[in-house]
Design an enzyme around this catalytic site. Structure first.
Site, PDB file in Angstrom:
ATOM      1  N   GLU A   1       0.830  -1.210   0.000  1.00 31.16           N
ATOM      2  CA  GLU A   1       0.000   0.000   0.000  1.00 31.16           C
ATOM      3  C   GLU A   1       0.865   1.262   0.000  1.00 31.16           C
ATOM      4  O   GLU A   1       1.961   1.269   0.533  1.00 31.16           O
ATOM      5  CB  GLU A   1      -0.844   0.062   1.283  1.00 31.16           C
ATOM      6  CG  GLU A   1      -1.725  -1.127   1.516  1.00 31.16           C
ATOM      7  CD  GLU A   1      -2.337  -1.129   2.920  1.00 31.16           C
ATOM      8  OE1 GLU A   1      -2.839  -2.184   3.320  1.00 31.16           O
ATOM      9  OE2 GLU A   1      -2.298  -0.092   3.608  1.00 31.16           O
TER      10      GLU A   1
ATOM     11  N   CYS B   1       3.359   8.287   1.458  1.00 30.51           N
ATOM     12  CA  CYS B   1       3.831   7.318   2.453  1.00 30.51           C
ATOM     13  C   CYS B   1       3.962   5.975   1.740  1.00 30.51           C
ATOM     14  O   CYS B   1       2.980   5.477   1.189  1.00 30.51           O
ATOM     15  CB  CYS B   1       2.807   7.233   3.583  1.00 30.51           C
ATOM     16  SG  CYS B   1       3.160   5.933   4.777  1.00 30.51           S
TER      17      CYS B   1
ATOM     18  N   CYS C   1       5.542  -7.727   7.432  1.00 30.43           N
ATOM     19  CA  CYS C   1       6.557  -7.219   8.364  1.00 30.43           C
ATOM     20  C   CYS C   1       6.839  -8.294   9.411  1.00 30.43           C
ATOM     21  O   CYS C   1       5.935  -8.992   9.853  1.00 30.43           O
ATOM     22  CB  CYS C   1       6.045  -5.948   9.046  1.00 30.43           C
ATOM     23  SG  CYS C   1       7.273  -5.157  10.117  1.00 30.43           S
TER      24      CYS C   1
ATOM     25  N   CYS D   1       4.759  -5.930  16.041  1.00 30.79           N
ATOM     26  CA  CYS D   1       4.177  -4.960  16.987  1.00 30.79           C
ATOM     27  C   CYS D   1       2.702  -5.318  17.240  1.00 30.79           C
ATOM     28  O   CYS D   1       1.954  -5.612  16.306  1.00 30.79           O
ATOM     29  CB  CYS D   1       4.300  -3.539  16.446  1.00 30.79           C
ATOM     30  SG  CYS D   1       6.017  -3.021  16.253  1.00 30.79           S
TER      31      CYS D   1
ATOM     32  N   CYS E   1      -0.253  -3.336  15.376  1.00 32.73           N
ATOM     33  CA  CYS E   1      -0.084  -2.978  13.961  1.00 32.73           C
ATOM     34  C   CYS E   1      -0.665  -4.034  13.035  1.00 32.73           C
ATOM     35  O   CYS E   1      -0.442  -5.236  13.217  1.00 32.73           O
ATOM     36  CB  CYS E   1       1.403  -2.791  13.676  1.00 32.73           C
ATOM     37  SG  CYS E   1       1.741  -2.303  11.973  1.00 32.73           S
TER      38      CYS E   1
ATOM     39  N   GLY F   1       6.001  -2.497   6.555  1.00 39.97           N
ATOM     40  CA  GLY F   1       7.375  -2.989   6.618  1.00 39.97           C
ATOM     41  C   GLY F   1       8.270  -2.162   7.511  1.00 39.97           C
ATOM     42  O   GLY F   1       7.921  -1.062   7.935  1.00 39.97           O
TER      43      GLY F   1
ATOM     44  N   SER G   1       9.851   4.943  16.352  1.00 38.36           N
ATOM     45  CA  SER G   1       8.578   4.528  16.940  1.00 38.36           C
ATOM     46  C   SER G   1       8.868   4.032  18.348  1.00 38.36           C
ATOM     47  O   SER G   1       9.308   2.905  18.539  1.00 38.36           O
ATOM     48  CB  SER G   1       7.960   3.403  16.109  1.00 38.36           C
ATOM     49  OG  SER G   1       7.718   3.867  14.802  1.00 38.36           O
ATOM     50  N   LEU G   2       8.635   4.900  19.315  1.00 41.37           N
ATOM     51  CA  LEU G   2       9.007   4.567  20.698  1.00 41.37           C
ATOM     52  C   LEU G   2       7.828   3.908  21.425  1.00 41.37           C
ATOM     53  O   LEU G   2       7.933   2.805  21.922  1.00 41.37           O
ATOM     54  CB  LEU G   2       9.477   5.841  21.414  1.00 41.37           C
ATOM     55  CG  LEU G   2      10.311   5.652  22.661  1.00 41.37           C
ATOM     56  CD1 LEU G   2      11.536   4.783  22.415  1.00 41.37           C
ATOM     57  CD2 LEU G   2      10.739   7.010  23.238  1.00 41.37           C
ATOM     58  N   HIS G   3       6.730   4.606  21.517  1.00 42.63           N
ATOM     59  CA  HIS G   3       5.445   4.067  22.001  1.00 42.63           C
ATOM     60  C   HIS G   3       5.396   3.636  23.458  1.00 42.63           C
ATOM     61  O   HIS G   3       4.321   3.272  23.956  1.00 42.63           O
ATOM     62  CB  HIS G   3       4.958   2.905  21.129  1.00 42.63           C
ATOM     63  CG  HIS G   3       4.817   3.232  19.669  1.00 42.63           C
ATOM     64  ND1 HIS G   3       4.469   4.481  19.204  1.00 42.63           N
ATOM     65  CD2 HIS G   3       4.983   2.462  18.547  1.00 42.63           C
ATOM     66  CE1 HIS G   3       4.427   4.461  17.875  1.00 42.63           C
ATOM     67  NE2 HIS G   3       4.742   3.272  17.464  1.00 42.63           N
TER      68      HIS G   3
ATOM     69  N   ASN H   1      -4.865   3.783  15.957  1.00 45.80           N
ATOM     70  CA  ASN H   1      -5.972   3.376  15.089  1.00 45.80           C
ATOM     71  C   ASN H   1      -6.402   1.979  15.505  1.00 45.80           C
ATOM     72  O   ASN H   1      -5.561   1.077  15.577  1.00 45.80           O
ATOM     73  CB  ASN H   1      -5.509   3.311  13.629  1.00 45.80           C
ATOM     74  CG  ASN H   1      -5.428   4.685  13.022  1.00 45.80           C
ATOM     75  OD1 ASN H   1      -6.421   5.389  12.945  1.00 45.80           O
ATOM     76  ND2 ASN H   1      -4.231   5.072  12.613  1.00 45.80           N
TER      77      ASN H   1
ATOM     78  N   CYS I   1      -1.326   2.031   7.990  1.00 45.69           N
ATOM     79  CA  CYS I   1      -0.644   1.036   7.188  1.00 45.69           C
ATOM     80  C   CYS I   1      -1.091  -0.386   7.492  1.00 45.69           C
ATOM     81  O   CYS I   1      -1.327  -0.756   8.616  1.00 45.69           O
ATOM     82  CB  CYS I   1       0.863   1.155   7.370  1.00 45.69           C
ATOM     83  SG  CYS I   1       1.359   1.137   9.083  1.00 45.69           S
TER      84      CYS I   1
HETATM   85  N1  SAH Z   1       8.264  -0.189  10.760  1.00 46.85           N
HETATM   86  C1  SAH Z   1       8.409   1.217  10.838  1.00 46.85           C
HETATM   87  C2  SAH Z   1       7.569   2.006   9.856  1.00 46.85           C
HETATM   88  C3  SAH Z   1       6.168   1.550   9.563  1.00 46.85           C
HETATM   89  S1  SAH Z   1       4.884   1.833  10.724  1.00 46.85           S
HETATM   90  C4  SAH Z   1       8.173   1.686  12.263  1.00 46.85           C
HETATM   91  O1  SAH Z   1       7.834   0.862  13.102  1.00 46.85           O
HETATM   92  O2  SAH Z   1       8.359   2.861  12.539  1.00 46.85           O
HETATM   93  C5  SAH Z   1       4.627   3.578  10.775  1.00 46.85           C
HETATM   94  C6  SAH Z   1       4.158   4.052  12.137  1.00 46.85           C
HETATM   95  O3  SAH Z   1       2.784   3.668  12.380  1.00 46.85           O
HETATM   96  C7  SAH Z   1       4.964   3.493  13.300  1.00 46.85           C
HETATM   97  O4  SAH Z   1       5.203   4.506  14.228  1.00 46.85           O
HETATM   98  C8  SAH Z   1       4.022   2.456  13.852  1.00 46.85           C
HETATM   99  O5  SAH Z   1       4.344   2.107  15.178  1.00 46.85           O
HETATM  100  C9  SAH Z   1       2.694   3.148  13.679  1.00 46.85           C
HETATM  101  N2  SAH Z   1       1.510   2.294  13.775  1.00 46.85           N
HETATM  102  C10 SAH Z   1       1.348   1.021  13.383  1.00 46.85           C
HETATM  103  N3  SAH Z   1       0.118   0.585  13.657  1.00 46.85           N
HETATM  104  C11 SAH Z   1      -0.534   1.611  14.227  1.00 46.85           C
HETATM  105  C12 SAH Z   1      -1.848   1.786  14.743  1.00 46.85           C
HETATM  106  N4  SAH Z   1      -2.732   0.793  14.734  1.00 46.85           N
HETATM  107  N5  SAH Z   1      -2.171   2.987  15.250  1.00 46.85           N
HETATM  108  C13 SAH Z   1      -1.259   4.000  15.253  1.00 46.85           C
HETATM  109  N6  SAH Z   1      -0.028   3.904  14.803  1.00 46.85           N
HETATM  110  C14 SAH Z   1       0.346   2.705  14.296  1.00 46.85           C
END
Ligand code: SAH
Length: 344
Positions: free
Chosen positions: A88, A101, A108, A112, A115, A155, A210-212, A290, A332
């Protein structure tokens, strides 16, 4: 078969000369390729050369499977690749222009918990041509030069390191698409060893992390990569990256209700960022999660506001990301996961 779209202009010249053709043809072909043309569509190329190209090489482009247009103008594309894999891209319009994007892998491996892209694991890594083709398609769709690219689709870009670096060189080439590196962002879940490698590349892109989560227990539960590179290792790599490149890093923090969004979580985030990255201007992008059907729901407005305020009070810039394309599953992996034709 030679993958023409993955070649630099120098490599293309060598290839064209190997076909007993004059070097200048490479420039003409390169220009056509950057416009998304197939060999048959290359107008000023002689028939014989076209035949030679078709016998020895391919133009490996993404093929549009589905186009979704959001009420806010965001467009999402589902593409198929030469082997039937699906990926996508999302085209967003901002005041300064269009940003695309793109995906860097089909699926992937990072796992996570929140995701959609990682459901089904990694099918394969994308070739430089397949990343470049997403950009060319988006630029044609926008009808004007793109103002930015983000590697934040499906990815993990640093898990496809060599192909991503090659792609960055291609997309930034002044004779090609000529997108300035300062307008390109690469987002990673935190492969610390590759962050050190990236610092040596001399590519002035923007790195996003992507720290989270701000403690290892929470982060490991959300992001398995944290068991390999924990917060201390990751943020130390960030500090070293900044010291070497002088490029500011931005941190992504998705706020999931009840998982990582308390005031205590925010205070801990301030503490670790200041501890490990004391000299870096700190910027955190807050993104309400999301819902992707994986048991995560977005934090409510009050929690998002409280989280942002705690960071700002601590002199860490926090912005809440504008949510684009919510009505077309623009985050994504959602479209790919919902497509009945995707293979793993
Ligand atoms: N693999 C890379 C880039 C792709 S994901 C990474 O992890 O950074 C792009 C961003 O979207 C990342 O910050 C990821 O953690 C976030 N992301 C993935 N699923 C999500 C969701 N359901 N809600 C919000 N952010 C999400």
């Amino acid at each position: 078969m030679t993958d023409l779209l993955s070649m630099s202009i120098d490599e293309l010249e060598t290839f064209i000369v190997s076909l007993d053709e004059p070097k200048y043809r490479a420039n003409q072909i390169y220009r056509h390729l950057m416009l998304g043309k197939t060999v048959d569509e290359m107008q000023n190329i002689p028939k014989l050369l076209k035949e030679k190209l078709k016998a020895t090489a391919v133009v490996n482009t993404v093929k549009l499977g589905k186009r979704l247009v959001s009420s806010d103008g965001t467009k999402k594309f589902l593409f198929s690749l030469y082997d039937g894999q699906m990926i996508e891209s999302v085209l967003m319009k901002y005041e300064r222009g269009y940003t695309v994007c793109i995906s860097t892998e089909a699926g992937c491996a990072m796992g996570c918990a929140f995701c959609a892209s990682t459901l089904g694991g990694l099918a394969r890594r994308l070739l430089p041509s397949e990343m470049l083709s997403q950009v060319i398609f988006a630029q044609n769709e926008a009808g004007e030069k793109l103002s930015g690219i983000v590697l934040m689709g499906i990815g993990e870009p640093l898990d496809n390191y060599n192909n991503v670096i090659k792609f960055l060189h291609l997309v930034g080439d002044e004779q090609g698409l000529n997108i300035g590196y300062r307008h390109i962002s690469l987002s990673t879940c935190g492969l610390a060893d590759k962050i050190y490698a990236l610092a040596e590349e001399d590519l002035p892109i923007t790195l996003s992390i992507s720290l989270h989560a701000a403690d290892d227990e929470t982060r490991s539960a959300l992001m398995p990569i944290n068991k390999r590179y924990n917060i201390e290792t990751l943020l130390t790599a960030c500090r070293d990256y900044f010291n070497k490149t002088k490029r500011r890093i931005s941190f992504e923090y998705t706020l999931a209700s009840g998982k990582n969004d308390t005031e205590q979580n925010a205070r801990k985030l301030c503490a670790v960022l200041k501890k490990y990255c004391p000299d870096m201007p700190l910027h955190v992008n807050l993104i309400p999660t999301n819902a992707t059907g994986r048991g995560f729901s977005p934090s409510d407005k009050a929690s998002v506001y409280r989280f942002a305020k705690t960071l700002n009070d601590s002199h860490i810039t926090a912005t809440v990301r504008r949510h684009l394309g919510g009505d077309i599953d623009a985050s994504c992996g959602q479209l790919r996961a919902g497509s009945s034709t995707h293979k793993n």
